[in-house]
Design a protein around this motif. Sequence first.
Motif, short mmCIF file in Angstrom:
data_model
loop_
_atom_site.label_atom_id
_atom_site.label_comp_id
_atom_site.label_asym_id
_atom_site.label_seq_id
_atom_site.Cartn_x
_atom_site.Cartn_y
_atom_site.Cartn_z
N LEU A 154 26.64 23.72 -5.42
CA LEU A 154 27.34 22.51 -4.98
C LEU A 154 28.86 22.68 -5.06
N LYS A 155 29.30 23.41 -6.07
CA LYS A 155 30.74 23.64 -6.20
C LYS A 155 31.28 24.42 -5.00
N ASP A 156 30.50 25.41 -4.57
CA ASP A 156 30.90 26.20 -3.40
C ASP A 156 30.91 25.34 -2.14
N VAL A 157 29.94 24.44 -2.06
CA VAL A 157 29.88 23.53 -0.90
C VAL A 157 31.12 22.65 -0.84
N PHE A 158 31.48 22.07 -1.96
CA PHE A 158 32.66 21.20 -1.99
C PHE A 158 33.94 21.98 -1.67
N ILE A 159 34.03 23.19 -2.17
CA ILE A 159 35.20 24.02 -1.87
C ILE A 159 35.29 24.32 -0.38
N THR A 160 34.13 24.64 0.19
CA THR A 160 34.08 24.93 1.64
C THR A 160 34.51 23.72 2.46
N LEU A 161 33.97 22.58 2.11
CA LEU A 161 34.30 21.36 2.85
C LEU A 161 35.77 20.99 2.68
N TYR A 162 36.27 21.16 1.46
CA TYR A 162 37.67 20.82 1.21
C TYR A 162 38.62 21.75 1.98
N SER A 163 38.22 23.00 2.09
CA SER A 163 39.05 23.95 2.83
C SER A 163 39.08 23.67 4.33
N HIS A 164 38.08 22.91 4.78
CA HIS A 164 38.01 22.53 6.20
C HIS A 164 38.27 21.02 6.37
N LYS A 165 39.06 20.47 5.50
CA LYS A 165 39.30 19.02 5.52
C LYS A 165 39.95 18.56 6.82
N LEU A 166 40.78 19.40 7.41
CA LEU A 166 41.43 19.03 8.68
C LEU A 166 40.40 18.90 9.80
N THR A 167 39.41 19.78 9.75
CA THR A 167 38.33 19.71 10.74
C THR A 167 37.54 18.41 10.57
N VAL A 168 37.23 18.08 9.31
CA VAL A 168 36.49 16.84 9.02
C VAL A 168 37.29 15.63 9.50
N ILE A 169 38.56 15.60 9.17
CA ILE A 169 39.41 14.47 9.56
C ILE A 169 39.52 14.37 11.07
N SER A 170 39.68 15.52 11.73
CA SER A 170 39.83 15.54 13.19
C SER A 170 38.58 15.02 13.87
N PHE A 171 37.40 15.54 13.45
CA PHE A 171 36.13 15.09 14.03
C PHE A 171 35.94 13.59 13.82
N THR A 172 36.22 13.15 12.60
CA THR A 172 36.03 11.74 12.27
C THR A 172 36.93 10.85 13.11
N LEU A 173 38.20 11.24 13.27
CA LEU A 173 39.14 10.46 14.07
C LEU A 173 38.74 10.44 15.54
N ILE A 174 38.28 11.58 16.06
CA ILE A 174 37.86 11.64 17.46
C ILE A 174 36.70 10.70 17.72
N PHE A 175 35.71 10.76 16.85
CA PHE A 175 34.55 9.88 17.03
C PHE A 175 34.91 8.42 16.79
N ALA A 176 35.84 8.16 15.89
CA ALA A 176 36.30 6.79 15.66
C ALA A 176 36.97 6.24 16.90
N LEU A 177 37.80 7.07 17.56
CA LEU A 177 38.48 6.64 18.78
C LEU A 177 37.50 6.45 19.93
N ILE A 178 36.52 7.36 20.02
CA ILE A 178 35.51 7.22 21.07
C ILE A 178 34.71 5.94 20.89
N SER A 179 34.27 5.68 19.66
CA SER A 179 33.49 4.46 19.39
C SER A 179 34.32 3.22 19.61
N LEU A 180 35.62 3.28 19.29
CA LEU A 180 36.50 2.14 19.52
C LEU A 180 36.65 1.88 21.02
#
Length: 306
Positions: free
Chosen positions: A15-41
């Motif tokens: 789990l620690k490795d998973v969190f590190i991986t996700l944190y290192s790709h936080k920009l990707t997570v934020i970008s995807f989330t914002l794109i889908f938020a704008l599409i849904s809006l």
Amino acid sequence: MNTSHIKKFDDEIDLKDVFITLYSHKLTVISFTLIFALISLSIALYLPNSYSSKALLASTSTEDTLSSKLSNLSALSSIAGINIAGDDSSKSTQAIARIQSYDFFKNEFVPKIRLENLMAVQKWNQENNTIAYKKSIYDETTKKWSLKFLSPKSELPSIQKAFEEYLKILSISEDRKTSFVSISIEHKSPIVAKKWLEHIIDGINEIMRIEDISKAQNSINFLNESVKSTNVQSIKEAISSLLESQMKTLMLANSNDSYVFKVLDAPIVSEKKTGPNRALICILGTLIGFMLSLFLILINKVFKSY
């Protein structure tokens, strides 16, 4: 023993490795989330409002039905050889079923509406009370329908397809405790919704009223002929009583427009929309974007590890 333990440990998810991986790709997570938020809006803002017009109905008294009127005449009617067994199902239950039937839709509802208002509405303009139509279905300028919506060898849309749309916007239910009937119609235009609901209520009252008038009149004609062909006094009395009841039924049907349903709460032009739920659309869209980004990052990590 040690080798087995190490292999089991390696197979487990770190789990620690998973969190590190996700944190290192936080920009990707934020970008995807914002794109889908704008599409849904965008989708939420694009979808037009819809409105419901509702009514609360009460079934007319069962004392006015033919079966209850003749219940005390069963002995006399048996002497006369006339079957007056009442219908076990109430008029209200029958009316609800008929409102949802194809025959009622085709014969009573369709003649009173414009089919493009049922099948091709895009949005309603509140300022000038106009309706815009989907050009892919109906061209308002040429008054022509898309070929895929037309009946075979006809320039009009398929009534069966229209019936499917009718069932989508219609909601009707009966409260078993009170026997009150709730009915509603949903439409992009609250004015159209109210008008259509009034058509349905008036239509079902009228069609069942006319049917009962016809039945009563036929019974009266039959009984009048029957009384002429018998000299038995008891049968004449039975027929006379039956005639009186049929005349009451005929009088009731002719004098009462609210024959099946009496309106307790009349339809109104709703000022409050019933849909779409724009907040829910935005929340779900944002969550989908967030979860999808996490899934893609983890899948990518798994493939790279092999």
